[in-house]
Structures are given as structure tokens and as C-alpha cells.
Scaffold this motif. Structure first.
Motif, PDB file in Angstrom:
ATOM      1  N   VAL A  76      22.442  46.670  34.110  1.00  0.00           N
ATOM      2  CA  VAL A  76      23.488  45.706  34.442  1.00  0.00           C
ATOM      3  C   VAL A  76      24.523  45.711  33.325  1.00  0.00           C
ATOM      4  CG1 VAL A  76      24.008  43.255  34.808  1.00  0.00           C
ATOM      5  CG2 VAL A  76      21.945  44.268  35.810  1.00  0.00           C
ATOM      6  N   THR A  77      25.783  45.929  33.672  1.00  0.00           N
ATOM      7  CA  THR A  77      26.836  46.027  32.672  1.00  0.00           C
ATOM      8  C   THR A  77      27.836  44.875  32.708  1.00  0.00           C
ATOM      9  OG1 THR A  77      28.096  47.466  34.172  1.00  0.00           O
ATOM     10  CG2 THR A  77      26.662  48.538  32.542  1.00  0.00           C
ATOM     11  N   THR A  78      27.716  44.006  33.703  1.00  0.00           N
ATOM     12  CA  THR A  78      28.533  42.786  33.772  1.00  0.00           C
ATOM     13  C   THR A  78      27.661  41.659  34.306  1.00  0.00           C
ATOM     14  OG1 THR A  78      30.558  44.055  34.237  1.00  0.00           O
ATOM     15  CG2 THR A  78      30.602  41.694  34.721  1.00  0.00           C
ATOM     16  N   VAL A  79      27.717  40.498  33.650  1.00  0.00           N
ATOM     17  CA  VAL A  79      27.001  39.316  34.117  1.00  0.00           C
ATOM     18  C   VAL A  79      27.988  38.172  34.285  1.00  0.00           C
ATOM     19  CG1 VAL A  79      24.792  39.956  33.067  1.00  0.00           C
ATOM     20  CG2 VAL A  79      26.427  38.581  31.752  1.00  0.00           C
ATOM     21  N   VAL A  80      27.681  37.264  35.198  1.00  0.00           N
ATOM     22  CA  VAL A  80      28.507  36.072  35.415  1.00  0.00           C
ATOM     23  C   VAL A  80      27.641  34.851  35.176  1.00  0.00           C
ATOM     24  CG1 VAL A  80      29.958  34.796  37.020  1.00  0.00           C
ATOM     25  CG2 VAL A  80      29.935  37.308  37.088  1.00  0.00           C
ATOM     26  N   ASP A  81      27.989  34.081  34.146  1.00  0.00           N
ATOM     27  CA  ASP A  81      27.175  32.948  33.732  1.00  0.00           C
ATOM     28  C   ASP A  81      27.610  31.677  34.452  1.00  0.00           C
ATOM     29  OD1 ASP A  81      25.060  32.039  31.866  1.00  0.00           O
ATOM     30  OD2 ASP A  81      26.648  30.737  31.128  1.00  0.00           O
ATOM     31  N   ASP A 108      29.709  43.220  29.493  1.00  0.00           N
ATOM     32  CA  ASP A 108      30.850  42.427  29.916  1.00  0.00           C
ATOM     33  C   ASP A 108      30.374  41.191  30.679  1.00  0.00           C
ATOM     34  OD1 ASP A 108      32.656  44.080  28.721  1.00  0.00           O
ATOM     35  OD2 ASP A 108      33.385  45.015  30.566  1.00  0.00           O
ATOM     36  N   TYR A 109      31.241  40.201  30.778  1.00  0.00           N
ATOM     37  CA  TYR A 109      30.788  38.927  31.339  1.00  0.00           C
ATOM     38  C   TYR A 109      31.946  38.159  31.962  1.00  0.00           C
ATOM     39  CZ  TYR A 109      32.693  37.403  26.855  1.00  0.00           C
ATOM     40  OH  TYR A 109      33.534  37.198  25.778  1.00  0.00           O
ATOM     41  N   GLY A 110      31.565  37.241  32.843  1.00  0.00           N
ATOM     42  CA  GLY A 110      32.454  36.210  33.339  1.00  0.00           C
ATOM     43  C   GLY A 110      31.801  34.872  33.089  1.00  0.00           C
ATOM     44  N   SER A 126      43.210  26.445  33.154  1.00  0.00           N
ATOM     45  CA  SER A 126      44.053  27.021  32.106  1.00  0.00           C
ATOM     46  C   SER A 126      43.284  28.030  31.269  1.00  0.00           C
ATOM     47  CB  SER A 126      44.611  25.915  31.202  1.00  0.00           C
ATOM     48  OG  SER A 126      43.594  25.350  30.387  1.00  0.00           O
ATOM     49  N   ARG A 127      41.982  28.139  31.515  1.00  0.00           N
ATOM     50  CA  ARG A 127      41.136  29.114  30.843  1.00  0.00           C
ATOM     51  C   ARG A 127      40.836  30.281  31.786  1.00  0.00           C
ATOM     52  NH1 ARG A 127      41.896  24.351  27.987  1.00  0.00           N
ATOM     53  NH2 ARG A 127      40.862  24.470  25.935  1.00  0.00           N
ATOM     54  N   PRO A 128      40.398  31.403  31.228  1.00  0.00           N
ATOM     55  CA  PRO A 128      40.085  32.569  32.076  1.00  0.00           C
ATOM     56  C   PRO A 128      38.711  32.457  32.716  1.00  0.00           C
ATOM     57  CG  PRO A 128      39.778  33.160  29.781  1.00  0.00           C
ATOM     58  CD  PRO A 128      40.334  31.755  29.788  1.00  0.00           C
ATOM     59  N   ILE A 129      38.543  31.481  33.620  1.00  0.00           N
ATOM     60  CA  ILE A 129      37.262  31.346  34.306  1.00  0.00           C
ATOM     61  C   ILE A 129      37.115  32.467  35.323  1.00  0.00           C
ATOM     62  CG2 ILE A 129      37.197  28.841  33.978  1.00  0.00           C
ATOM     63  CD1 ILE A 129      37.819  28.559  36.984  1.00  0.00           C
ATOM     64  N   PHE A 130      35.875  32.821  35.603  1.00  0.00           N
ATOM     65  CA  PHE A 130      35.591  33.890  36.554  1.00  0.00           C
ATOM     66  C   PHE A 130      35.730  33.388  37.977  1.00  0.00           C
ATOM     67  CE2 PHE A 130      32.770  36.477  39.163  1.00  0.00           C
ATOM     68  CZ  PHE A 130      33.145  37.762  38.793  1.00  0.00           C
ATOM     69  N   ALA A 131      35.083  32.274  38.274  1.00  0.00           N
ATOM     70  CA  ALA A 131      35.130  31.651  39.591  1.00  0.00           C
ATOM     71  C   ALA A 131      34.821  30.173  39.398  1.00  0.00           C
ATOM     72  CB  ALA A 131      34.116  32.294  40.538  1.00  0.00           C
ATOM     73  N   LEU A 132      34.989  29.394  40.456  1.00  0.00           N
ATOM     74  CA  LEU A 132      34.569  27.998  40.416  1.00  0.00           C
ATOM     75  C   LEU A 132      33.174  27.930  41.008  1.00  0.00           C
ATOM     76  CD1 LEU A 132      35.590  25.185  39.618  1.00  0.00           C
ATOM     77  CD2 LEU A 132      36.184  24.827  42.005  1.00  0.00           C
ATOM     78  N   ARG A 432      33.100  41.917  26.889  1.00  0.00           N
ATOM     79  CA  ARG A 432      34.367  41.193  26.948  1.00  0.00           C
ATOM     80  C   ARG A 432      34.383  40.347  28.210  1.00  0.00           C
ATOM     81  NH1 ARG A 432      38.565  46.164  26.179  1.00  0.00           N
ATOM     82  NH2 ARG A 432      37.993  46.815  24.062  1.00  0.00           N
ATOM     83  N   ASN A 433      35.186  39.317  28.162  1.00  0.00           N
ATOM     84  CA  ASN A 433      35.429  38.516  29.354  1.00  0.00           C
ATOM     85  C   ASN A 433      36.240  39.350  30.335  1.00  0.00           C
ATOM     86  OD1 ASN A 433      36.252  36.653  31.310  1.00  0.00           O
ATOM     87  ND2 ASN A 433      36.470  34.999  29.831  1.00  0.00           N
ATOM     88  N   VAL A 434      35.719  39.566  31.532  1.00  0.00           N
ATOM     89  CA  VAL A 434      36.408  40.420  32.507  1.00  0.00           C
ATOM     90  C   VAL A 434      37.682  39.791  33.049  1.00  0.00           C
ATOM     91  CG1 VAL A 434      34.305  41.639  33.208  1.00  0.00           C
ATOM     92  CG2 VAL A 434      34.957  39.517  34.386  1.00  0.00           C
ATOM     93  N   ARG A 435      37.886  38.504  32.799  1.00  0.00           N
ATOM     94  CA  ARG A 435      39.125  37.839  33.185  1.00  0.00           C
ATOM     95  C   ARG A 435      40.144  37.818  32.052  1.00  0.00           C
ATOM     96  NH1 ARG A 435      38.102  38.713  38.200  1.00  0.00           N
ATOM     97  NH2 ARG A 435      36.999  37.124  39.373  1.00  0.00           N
ATOM     98  N   GLY A 436      39.823  38.447  30.935  1.00  0.00           N
ATOM     99  CA  GLY A 436      40.802  38.552  29.836  1.00  0.00           C
ATOM    100  C   GLY A 436      40.677  37.442  28.825  1.00  0.00           C
TER     101      GLY A 436
END
Length: 436
Positions: A76-81, A108-110, A126-132, A432-436
Motif C-alpha cells: 500500500v503506497t497511499t493511505v487515507v486517515d 503518501d496519505y490523505g 481551508s485546509r487540504p483535506i482529502f474528503a469529508l 506527502r499529502n496527496v492534496r498538496g
């Protein structure tokens, strides 16, 4: 880096050249290989869109470092917390604190933004959130369940922001409290865990999925249903045009396993009947289910050794997701292409990650190399989560030999002929944060 003679999920044998963080070329390239794959399987790094890495608040259960090591060791190379940490990720300060901790991640992560009665959407967006989400329609770990009015407001705001809403869909008004009251007083593996499955009923999930999809349609929001555990819930999401995920525990385990698992098999939503499990598996195979994600929710062995009413819900899973699916593919239960799509290509599409999820020129060099002939027995003591146990003890898995995140080696092992790792090494934090 040049990876030579790699077999892709579609059966092609190719060379893959990596320059910097991207895949520069795929084809018959020639040149001196840094890695001779020798026909082994090369998959795009998996995207686990649903994990609970427990920091801040519960580092004894998991940390960004240990959880991301577990992810890397599972391909797994990206996780979403998810937001149900302490404090919950419902305002700007909480997001910033979690983002600082996430700098320890190897992958990488979100970071998802959560919803409670005290949430501050202006700060979150206003933050680089991945999703709600995970937006909880019933209480689970963290007690973040919200009422219908707040859910509607949250979905409307997400739609205006163009952000996906990930929903934990259970209707608490349909829980069967009598079933839980009738449970015995055993603890741990001797607990009456089946009472939990009867308590958080299938009907409660289906009703909540239907309601979540209705609210999403009213706001033209993109709704994603987390950890669907019933064929009825999957079908309801598909009929409404929502996306959904299935977890490995709902795909490979059923209520019939609870005699052995006890409270180690307690999760929300709970395990279902074998008949429902088989129907869920069919929908995973036929394409109705969009993605597989783990709901990686580690708790210590000691915490799980409690009664069915007191034990925390959740099981670890980020390291075993792809290995379990690849072993199933080797048994002929689904194709390697379907494994690729469920774990990488489709999550990238659902959550708008245009540089991830494929082995193709121009994409991030997120890759994992597997030997499909090396089928191993899963043992909790060999995994890297702080939990130290797994509900899949004794199952078969195909684990990676090499994992790359944007071209950086984050996990590598050399295995002996018996499939045990003679040695393994992790890279430095590269996430890195995938949303920047």
C-alpha cells in the motif's frame, strides 16, 4: 531506476523506467536493469482509502510510523486517515496537528475532515483535506455519530466545495438491543460475538445507505459508502449512483468465524451471514463494488480481551489487504486485473488522484513487486502494526518483495525458499499529502 521483465496484471511483460518520482517509460526498453523482476507481478501501489492510524490520541494502538510501515509491507503506497482521533479532525487546529504527525509516514496519505456538533467547516475546507468523512450516521469508535439535520448540512457543504462525502452508514434506530442484552458474559475469544452481528443488524445498514444516497442526490453531492457489509447495501449504493467499498473482513470472514474470533471479530458494521458474505464476494468479482479498503482499526490484544459490550470495535488490515486478494486470485476466485482495479485504479478514480493507480508513463512511480508463486501463511506476529494480531491468522497471502513510493524504496525484503523473510528493510519517511 529500471525494472526489467515485470509482468503486469493484464499479462504483458514490460520494462519500467523511473526518473525522479515518475514513471518515464513502459515497454521493451533495454539497458542495464536495477531490478530484474524475472516475470514477477508488478502492480500499481495500492490506495487504502480507509484507515485509522490512531494518532493523535492513541499512539499505543498505532502511529503514523508503524501504520505506514505496515502499509508499505503490504504493497500500500497511499493511505487515507479518518477523523475519529483525539482530538477529532473537525477543525483547523486538529487538522494541522495531525498533518504534523503525518510527516513520519513512509507512504503518501490523505487526511479526512470529520463532522461533529462542534465542527468548523470554514477552517476544514481551508485546509487540504482529502474528503469529508468518515461521517458517522451511528456511533462507533470515537462517538462521532451525528443527527439527520447535521448530516444534511454537511453533505450540502461538501457538494458546494466539490468534495467527496464518505459515509459510515448504519441507522441506530434499527439496532436490535434485545439481541445484545441476551449476550453472555464471556470475554475475548470466549465472548458471544455473534450477538454484536445480531445487534447492529443488516437492516440498519441498508436503511442508512438508502438515506445517505437520498441526501446526496438532493445536494448533487458525490457520496461514497464506507465498509458496505451487505449485498443489499451494495445494490442500494449502485442503484443511486454512489460508490462503495468492501473491507477484506467482510469479504473473507462471516458470522461462522466468530466462534473462533470472539471479540477479536467485533467491528462496525459487524460480520454477516455466510450467505451474505458470498453475495458480497460476487459483487466484488462482477464489478458492482468499486473498491476494497481495509478500515484498518488496530486495538491492542489486551483491549480486545473484554466482553462483547466493552471490547472496542475494529480490526487491523492495511498490511494484509493486497496479499489476501492476490492469494484469492491465485485460487482463481478473481483476476489479477480485478485486484489491480479494486485496490489502485478505482480508488484513484473515485477520489480524483490522477497521477496514481496505474503503471503508465507520467504516473507517480508508486509500485509493488510480488512473486505470485510465493503464497505464505499470514501470522500476526510477522506483521508490522502495533496491534500484533490479525483476524486472518492462518489465511494465505502473497506479500510484496519491493514497494516504491514516487520512486523511493520504502520496503524491500529478500525471502528464502520457504517464503519467510531472511531480511527486510524500510526506507525513510517519504510520504506527502496527496492534496498538496
Amino acid at each position: 531506476m529500471l525494472i526489467a521483465n515485470a509482468r503486469l496484471a493484464d499479462g504483458r511483460t514490460v520494462d519500467v523506467r523511473i526518473e525522479g518520482e515518475r514513471i518515464a517509460a513502459v515497454g521493451s526498453l533495454g539497458g542495464e536493469a536495477d531490478v530484474d523482476a524475472a516475470g514477477k507481478l508488478l502492480l500499481p501501489g495500492a490506495i487504502d482509502a480507509h484507515v485509522h492510524l490512531r494518532e493523535p490520541g492513541f499512539p499505543h494502538k498505532e502511529t503514523w510510523e508503524t501504520g505506514s510501515k505496515s502499509a508499505a509491507a503490504g504493497g500500500v503506497t497511499t493511505v487515507v486517515d479518518q477523523p475519529n482521533t483525539d482530538p477529532p479532525t473537525t477543525d483547523g487546529a486538529a487538522f494541522d496537528a495531525k498533518a504534523e504527525l503525518a510527516r513520519k509516514s513512509l507512504v503518501d496519505y490523505g487526511i479526512n475532515g470529520g463532522v461533529t456538533g462542534e465542527w468548523k467547516p470554514d477552517e476544514l475546507f481551508s485546509r487540504p483535506i482529502f474528503a469529508l468523512g468518515e461521517v458517522f450516521l451511528a456511533d462507533s469508535t470515537g462517538e462521532m455519530g451525528i443527527d439527520a439535520e447535521l448530516f444534511e448540512r454537511a453533505v450540502e457543504r461538501a457538494a458546494r466545495e466539490g468534495v467527496v462525502v464518505t459515509v459510515h452508514a448504519e441507522d441506530a434506530t434499527l439496532f436490535d438491543r434485545e439481541a445484545l442484552e441476551a449476550a453472555g458474559e464471556g470475554v475475548g475469544r470466549d465472548a458471544d460475538a455473534d450477538a454484536w452481528s445480531a445487534y447492529r443488524s443488516a437492516a440498519a445498514e441498508v436503511a442508512a445507505v438508502e438515506r445517505a444516497c437520498e441526501v446526496g442526490a438532493d445536494s448533487a453531492a458525490a457520496v461514497h459508502i464506507a465498509h458496505t457489509s451487505t449485498p443489499e447495501g451494495i445494490d442500494a449504493a449502485a442503484a443511486a449512483g454512489a460508490t462503495c467499498e468492501v473491507c477484506p473482513h467482510h469479504l473473507f470472514l462471516s458470522r461462522g468465524d466468530l466462534d473462533d474470533l470472539g471479540t477479536f471479530g467485533r467491528m462496525n458494521p459487524p460480520l454477516r451471514s455466510e450467505e451474505r458474505r458470498e453475495a458480497v464476494a460476487e459483487r466484488v468479482r462482477d464489478g458492482t463494488v468499486d473498491i476494497v479498503a481495509t478500515d484498518h482499526a488496530p486495538h491492542t490484544h489486551e483491549e480486545k480481551e473484554a466482553g462483547i459490550r466493552e471490547a472496542p470495535s475494529g480490526v487491523p488490515g492495511v498490511e494484509t489487504m493486497v496479499p489476501l486478494l492476490l492469494a484469492a486470485a491465485e485460487r482463481g476466485e478473481l483476476t489479477r486485473e480485478r485486484v489491480r482495479d479494486l485496490t489502485a485504479t478505482n480508488p484513484a478514480r473515485v477520489f480524483d488522484l490522477p497521477r496514481k493507480g496505474e503503471v503508465r508513463e507520467g504516473m507517480d512511480a508508486d509500485l509493488a513487486l510480488y512473486d505470485p508463486e510465493r503464497v505464505e501463511t499470514i501470522r500476526g506476529q510477522d506483521l508490522h502494526s502495533k496491534a500484533g494480531w490479525t483476524p486472518f491468522e492462518g489465511f494465505e497471502g502473497v506479500f510484496p518483495e519491493l514497494t516504491l513510493v514516487r520512486g523511493a524504496v520504502v520496503y524491500q525484503r529478500d525471502a528464502d525458499d520457504d517464503g519467510a523473510g531472511e531480511s527486510e528493510a524500510f526506507g525513510e519517511p517519504a510520504g506527502r499529502n496527496v492534496r498538496g
